[in-house]
Design a protein around this motif. Sequence first.
Motif, PDB file in Angstrom:
ATOM      1  N   ILE A 258       1.028 -11.502  -4.216  1.00 46.69           N
ATOM      2  CA  ILE A 258       1.688 -10.357  -3.579  1.00 46.69           C
ATOM      3  C   ILE A 258       2.982 -10.804  -2.902  1.00 46.69           C
ATOM      4  N   LEU A 259       2.956 -12.001  -2.309  1.00 49.03           N
ATOM      5  CA  LEU A 259       4.140 -12.536  -1.649  1.00 49.03           C
ATOM      6  C   LEU A 259       5.283 -12.720  -2.638  1.00 49.03           C
ATOM      7  N   CYS A 260       4.948 -13.028  -3.889  1.00 51.09           N
ATOM      8  CA  CYS A 260       5.971 -13.223  -4.919  1.00 51.09           C
ATOM      9  C   CYS A 260       6.783 -11.943  -5.144  1.00 51.09           C
ATOM     10  N   TYR A 261       6.141 -10.787  -4.946  1.00 49.63           N
ATOM     11  CA  TYR A 261       6.819  -9.500  -5.129  1.00 49.63           C
ATOM     12  C   TYR A 261       7.174  -8.866  -3.786  1.00 49.63           C
ATOM     13  N   GLY A 262       7.344  -9.703  -2.788  1.00 51.75           N
ATOM     14  CA  GLY A 262       7.646  -9.194  -1.453  1.00 51.75           C
ATOM     15  C   GLY A 262       8.934  -8.406  -1.387  1.00 51.75           C
ATOM     16  N   ASP A 263       9.958  -8.843  -2.147  1.00 56.61           N
ATOM     17  CA  ASP A 263      11.234  -8.128  -2.110  1.00 56.61           C
ATOM     18  C   ASP A 263      11.091  -6.717  -2.668  1.00 56.61           C
ATOM     19  N   VAL A 264      10.287  -6.572  -3.736  1.00 56.51           N
ATOM     20  CA  VAL A 264      10.077  -5.242  -4.335  1.00 56.51           C
ATOM     21  C   VAL A 264       9.266  -4.356  -3.396  1.00 56.51           C
ATOM     22  N   LEU A 265       8.197  -4.911  -2.829  1.00 60.33           N
ATOM     23  CA  LEU A 265       7.330  -4.125  -1.953  1.00 60.33           C
ATOM     24  C   LEU A 265       8.069  -3.696  -0.684  1.00 60.33           C
ATOM     25  N   LEU A 266       8.839  -4.605  -0.107  1.00 55.48           N
ATOM     26  CA  LEU A 266       9.602  -4.242   1.094  1.00 55.48           C
ATOM     27  C   LEU A 266      10.705  -3.238   0.756  1.00 55.48           C
ATOM     28  N   GLY A 267      11.270  -3.371  -0.434  1.00 56.58           N
ATOM     29  CA  GLY A 267      12.276  -2.397  -0.855  1.00 56.58           C
ATOM     30  C   GLY A 267      11.682  -1.006  -1.006  1.00 56.58           C
ATOM     31  N   MET A 268      10.441  -0.924  -1.535  1.00 57.05           N
ATOM     32  CA  MET A 268       9.766   0.368  -1.644  1.00 57.05           C
ATOM     33  C   MET A 268       9.449   0.942  -0.283  1.00 57.05           C
ATOM     34  N   ALA A 269       9.259   0.069   0.711  1.00 63.47           N
ATOM     35  CA  ALA A 269       8.977   0.534   2.071  1.00 63.47           C
ATOM     36  C   ALA A 269      10.249   0.871   2.845  1.00 63.47           C
ATOM     37  N   GLY A 270      11.412   0.710   2.202  1.00 67.24           N
ATOM     38  CA  GLY A 270      12.679   1.047   2.851  1.00 67.24           C
ATOM     39  C   GLY A 270      13.332  -0.086   3.600  1.00 67.24           C
ATOM     40  N   VAL A 271      12.810  -1.296   3.470  1.00 66.66           N
ATOM     41  CA  VAL A 271      13.388  -2.458   4.151  1.00 66.66           C
ATOM     42  C   VAL A 271      14.504  -3.036   3.289  1.00 66.66           C
ATOM     43  N   THR A 272      15.653  -3.259   3.888  1.00 69.24           N
ATOM     44  CA  THR A 272      16.793  -3.826   3.170  1.00 69.24           C
ATOM     45  C   THR A 272      17.163  -5.178   3.772  1.00 69.24           C
TER      46      THR A 272
END
Length: 332
Positions: A258-272
């Motif tokens: 899950i950590l490997c896709y952290g950028d995608v998951l945080l992007g879906m949560a609105g984190v930039t």
Amino acid sequence: MDIENTREIKEAACRRLADAEQAKRIAAIYAGITLGLSALVALVGFVLDLQVSQTTGLSGMGQRAILSSVQSVLPYVSALVTMCVELGYQASMLRVARGQYVSPQTLRLGFDRFWLLLRCVLLEGLLLFGIILGGVYIASILFMFTPWSRQVTELLAPVLENVTLLSPEMVLDEELYAQLIQAMIPAFVMCVIVAAALAIPVLFRLRMAHFIIIDKPGIGAMAALRESRKMMKGNCLKLFKLDVRLWLYYAGSLAASILCYGDVLLGMAGVTFPWSGTVSYYLFFALYLAAQFAVYYFLRNPAETAYAIAYDSIRPREPKSDGAVLGNIFNM
């Protein structure tokens, strides 16, 4: 030792590992090779992407083709090396489970059995592919008998009216395509459920094939799969209970993935982030490698040794002989 007593197996694995001086070193080497290969492939792929983007014009067409071919081949080479090191690591933990001396040299076993291992992996892949394909077909048929298929038919009916032998192409606009995807979600779910229901039991029956290859170098790939199937008859549920007992290892691996896709998951949560998407990808990929190394180093040895003990508990015992016995290389 009874495979059904999962707690005893786990405790025995910890005791055997405590007596194995080289176990931690082997885990570190195994993790370093497998994860280092992943990092190398990602880094080389990034460099090749830059080279391809900088090579323009007809004169650079040949160079672009070569670079693209190298980029396509690298993951397969990495997968083959990882496959061999994985077998060597399993062999190391099998020696630990039997209380035998083990050294990092055992990691080379997969390369010594490369062709046998490759045939076994390809047969496993073909078998699972056929089962999954059959599961998708069955799920598609079942979907056609459900009320959900009616919505798909209604959406496609106007489009199919314009399809003829002279113009067989079916044109879908973006809105209709989105509606079809939404309507097909139940079909996708059914395909996953049916394919998993058919494939998981087969996967469990084949899980001892690699241990058999380690124990019997003269065996064929198909024979190893058949022997694993016989060995696992009546033991699949017991092995699943052992999987549950080793939940911490699987939870750690899942968290690292899950950590490997952290950028995608945080992007879906609105984190930039104040840097580019490429930097974010490689940053989280590096975090994944570090987390996965920790999982392999601290949690993989007990899990793999427990599976080796489980294998020893269900494998058929070879008849004793007063003369020389060929077979298990670990008894030499």
